[in-house]
Design a protein around this motif. Structure first.
Motif, mmCIF file in Angstrom:
data_model
loop_
_atom_site.group_PDB
_atom_site.id
_atom_site.type_symbol
_atom_site.label_atom_id
_atom_site.label_comp_id
_atom_site.label_asym_id
_atom_site.label_seq_id
_atom_site.Cartn_x
_atom_site.Cartn_y
_atom_site.Cartn_z
ATOM 1 N N SER A 89 0.825 -1.204 0.000
ATOM 2 C CA SER A 89 0.000 0.000 0.000
ATOM 3 C C SER A 89 0.859 1.254 0.000
ATOM 4 C CB SER A 89 -0.919 0.014 1.221
ATOM 5 O OG SER A 89 -1.790 -1.065 1.183
ATOM 6 N N TRP A 90 1.887 1.249 0.826
ATOM 7 C CA TRP A 90 2.783 2.408 0.891
ATOM 8 C C TRP A 90 3.536 2.582 -0.424
ATOM 9 C CZ3 TRP A 90 8.330 2.526 1.477
ATOM 10 C CH2 TRP A 90 8.820 3.805 1.701
ATOM 11 N N ALA A 91 3.999 1.464 -1.016
ATOM 12 C CA ALA A 91 4.711 1.540 -2.293
ATOM 13 C C ALA A 91 3.778 1.965 -3.418
ATOM 14 C CB ALA A 91 5.344 0.193 -2.620
ATOM 15 N N GLY A 92 2.484 1.709 -3.260
ATOM 16 C CA GLY A 92 1.520 2.083 -4.277
ATOM 17 C C GLY A 92 1.085 3.536 -4.202
ATOM 18 N N GLY A 93 1.602 4.276 -3.233
ATOM 19 C CA GLY A 93 1.313 5.699 -3.184
ATOM 20 C C GLY A 93 0.467 6.162 -2.011
ATOM 21 N N MET A 94 0.037 5.270 -1.155
ATOM 22 C CA MET A 94 -0.739 5.690 0.017
ATOM 23 C C MET A 94 0.188 6.367 1.029
ATOM 24 S SD MET A 94 -3.280 2.618 1.039
ATOM 25 C CE MET A 94 -4.982 2.790 0.656
ATOM 26 N N ASN A 95 -0.372 7.305 1.777
ATOM 27 C CA ASN A 95 0.434 7.893 2.843
ATOM 28 C C ASN A 95 0.556 6.879 3.979
ATOM 29 O OD1 ASN A 95 -2.155 8.040 3.785
ATOM 30 N ND2 ASN A 95 -2.157 10.232 4.145
ATOM 31 N N PRO A 96 1.566 7.020 4.843
ATOM 32 C CA PRO A 96 1.825 6.001 5.863
ATOM 33 C C PRO A 96 0.643 5.679 6.790
ATOM 34 C CG PRO A 96 3.742 7.375 5.634
ATOM 35 C CD PRO A 96 2.672 7.988 4.777
ATOM 36 N N PRO A 97 -0.132 6.665 7.286
ATOM 37 C CA PRO A 97 -1.265 6.269 8.135
ATOM 38 C C PRO A 97 -2.301 5.405 7.405
ATOM 39 C CG PRO A 97 -0.777 8.584 8.462
ATOM 40 C CD PRO A 97 0.046 8.117 7.316
ATOM 41 N N MET A 98 -2.543 5.682 6.149
ATOM 42 C CA MET A 98 -3.491 4.863 5.389
ATOM 43 C C MET A 98 -2.921 3.468 5.115
ATOM 44 S SD MET A 98 -6.180 6.608 5.162
ATOM 45 C CE MET A 98 -7.120 5.738 3.946
ATOM 46 N N ALA A 99 -1.604 3.390 4.913
ATOM 47 C CA ALA A 99 -0.978 2.081 4.716
ATOM 48 C C ALA A 99 -1.073 1.245 5.985
ATOM 49 C CB ALA A 99 0.480 2.254 4.288
ATOM 50 N N VAL A 100 -0.953 1.880 7.155
ATOM 51 C CA VAL A 100 -1.101 1.158 8.416
ATOM 52 C C VAL A 100 -2.541 0.651 8.567
ATOM 53 C CG1 VAL A 100 -1.091 1.445 10.926
ATOM 54 C CG2 VAL A 100 0.806 2.319 9.567
ATOM 55 N N LEU A 101 -3.507 1.466 8.169
ATOM 56 C CA LEU A 101 -4.902 1.016 8.229
ATOM 57 C C LEU A 101 -5.155 -0.155 7.276
ATOM 58 C CD1 LEU A 101 -6.856 4.377 8.516
ATOM 59 C CD2 LEU A 101 -6.510 2.636 10.278
ATOM 60 N N ALA A 102 -4.534 -0.114 6.114
ATOM 61 C CA ALA A 102 -4.666 -1.237 5.180
ATOM 62 C C ALA A 102 -4.041 -2.496 5.773
ATOM 63 C CB ALA A 102 -4.015 -0.902 3.848
ATOM 64 N N ALA A 103 -2.913 -2.335 6.440
ATOM 65 C CA ALA A 103 -2.260 -3.476 7.081
ATOM 66 C C ALA A 103 -3.112 -4.030 8.219
ATOM 67 C CB ALA A 103 -0.884 -3.074 7.599
ATOM 68 N N ALA A 104 -3.745 -3.140 8.981
ATOM 69 C CA ALA A 104 -4.604 -3.596 10.078
ATOM 70 C C ALA A 104 -5.805 -4.369 9.540
ATOM 71 C CB ALA A 104 -5.078 -2.401 10.899
ATOM 72 N N GLY A 105 -6.366 -3.913 8.456
ATOM 73 C CA GLY A 105 -7.474 -4.637 7.834
ATOM 74 C C GLY A 105 -7.041 -5.996 7.313
ATOM 75 N N ALA A 106 -5.856 -6.048 6.724
ATOM 76 C CA ALA A 106 -5.354 -7.325 6.222
ATOM 77 C C ALA A 106 -5.079 -8.292 7.370
ATOM 78 C CB ALA A 106 -4.083 -7.108 5.414
ATOM 79 N N PHE A 107 -4.547 -7.780 8.483
ATOM 80 C CA PHE A 107 -4.279 -8.639 9.639
ATOM 81 C C PHE A 107 -5.566 -9.205 10.214
ATOM 82 C CE2 PHE A 107 -3.871 -9.367 14.169
ATOM 83 C CZ PHE A 107 -2.786 -10.220 14.209
ATOM 84 N N SER A 108 -6.536 -8.340 10.440
ATOM 85 C CA SER A 108 -7.768 -8.823 11.056
ATOM 86 C C SER A 108 -8.524 -9.770 10.122
ATOM 87 C CB SER A 108 -8.653 -7.660 11.485
ATOM 88 O OG SER A 108 -9.012 -6.874 10.372
ATOM 89 N N GLY A 109 -8.571 -9.442 8.859
ATOM 90 C CA GLY A 109 -9.262 -10.311 7.909
ATOM 91 C C GLY A 109 -8.602 -11.666 7.762
ATOM 92 N N SER A 110 -7.286 -11.683 7.635
ATOM 93 C CA SER A 110 -6.610 -12.967 7.464
ATOM 94 C C SER A 110 -6.619 -13.772 8.754
ATOM 95 C CB SER A 110 -5.180 -12.767 6.953
ATOM 96 O OG SER A 110 -4.432 -11.999 7.861
ATOM 97 N N ALA A 111 -6.518 -13.118 9.914
ATOM 98 C CA ALA A 111 -6.565 -13.857 11.178
ATOM 99 C C ALA A 111 -7.934 -14.502 11.370
ATOM 100 C CB ALA A 111 -6.231 -12.934 12.347
ATOM 101 N N LEU A 112 -8.998 -13.761 11.102
ATOM 102 C CA LEU A 112 -10.335 -14.339 11.246
ATOM 103 C C LEU A 112 -10.570 -15.478 10.265
ATOM 104 C CD1 LEU A 112 -12.485 -11.145 11.842
ATOM 105 C CD2 LEU A 112 -11.965 -12.954 13.472
ATOM 106 N N LEU A 113 -10.139 -15.298 9.034
ATOM 107 C CA LEU A 113 -10.302 -16.350 8.029
ATOM 108 C C LEU A 113 -9.511 -17.598 8.404
ATOM 109 C CD1 LEU A 113 -11.350 -17.261 5.232
ATOM 110 C CD2 LEU A 113 -9.235 -16.338 4.296
ATOM 111 N N LEU A 114 -8.263 -17.412 8.820
ATOM 112 C CA LEU A 114 -7.434 -18.566 9.157
ATOM 113 C C LEU A 114 -7.943 -19.277 10.409
ATOM 114 C CD1 LEU A 114 -3.903 -17.101 8.405
ATOM 115 C CD2 LEU A 114 -5.073 -18.915 7.159
ATOM 116 N N LEU A 115 -8.426 -18.522 11.401
ATOM 117 C CA LEU A 115 -8.986 -19.169 12.588
ATOM 118 C C LEU A 115 -10.249 -19.950 12.254
ATOM 119 C CD1 LEU A 115 -8.422 -16.452 15.311
ATOM 120 C CD2 LEU A 115 -7.339 -18.699 15.169
#
Length: 68
Positions: A31-57
């Motif tokens: 996300s950061w490499a794609g042009g998002m500012n750092p706070p938005m990239a952190v939010l994208a990472a948080a969404g990916a973490f929660s989504g993948s953790a719930l799916l994997l569990l």
């Protein structure tokens, strides 16, 4: 009641959280490499973490469920 001892379940949980963390790191960096500012990239990472953790569990619960 689960047929797996708590030690095994905690190891599975650790594996799930490590994979979710790797997914979050990848999403944040991409996300950061794609042009998002750092706070938005952190939010994208948080969404990916929660989504993948719930799916994997959910998949782990399905895969390790005792047959009826």
């Amino acid at each position: 009641m689960s047929r797996h001892p708590p030690e095994i379940r905690s190891l599975w949980l650790a594996c799930v959280l490590i994979v979710a963390l790797i997914s979050a790191i990848a999403a944040g960096i991409l996300s950061w490499a794609g042009g998002m500012n750092p706070p938005m990239a952190v939010l994208a990472a948080a969404g990916a973490f929660s989504g993948s953790a719930l799916l994997l569990l959910s998949l782990l619960k399905f895969a390790l469920a005792a047959p009826e």
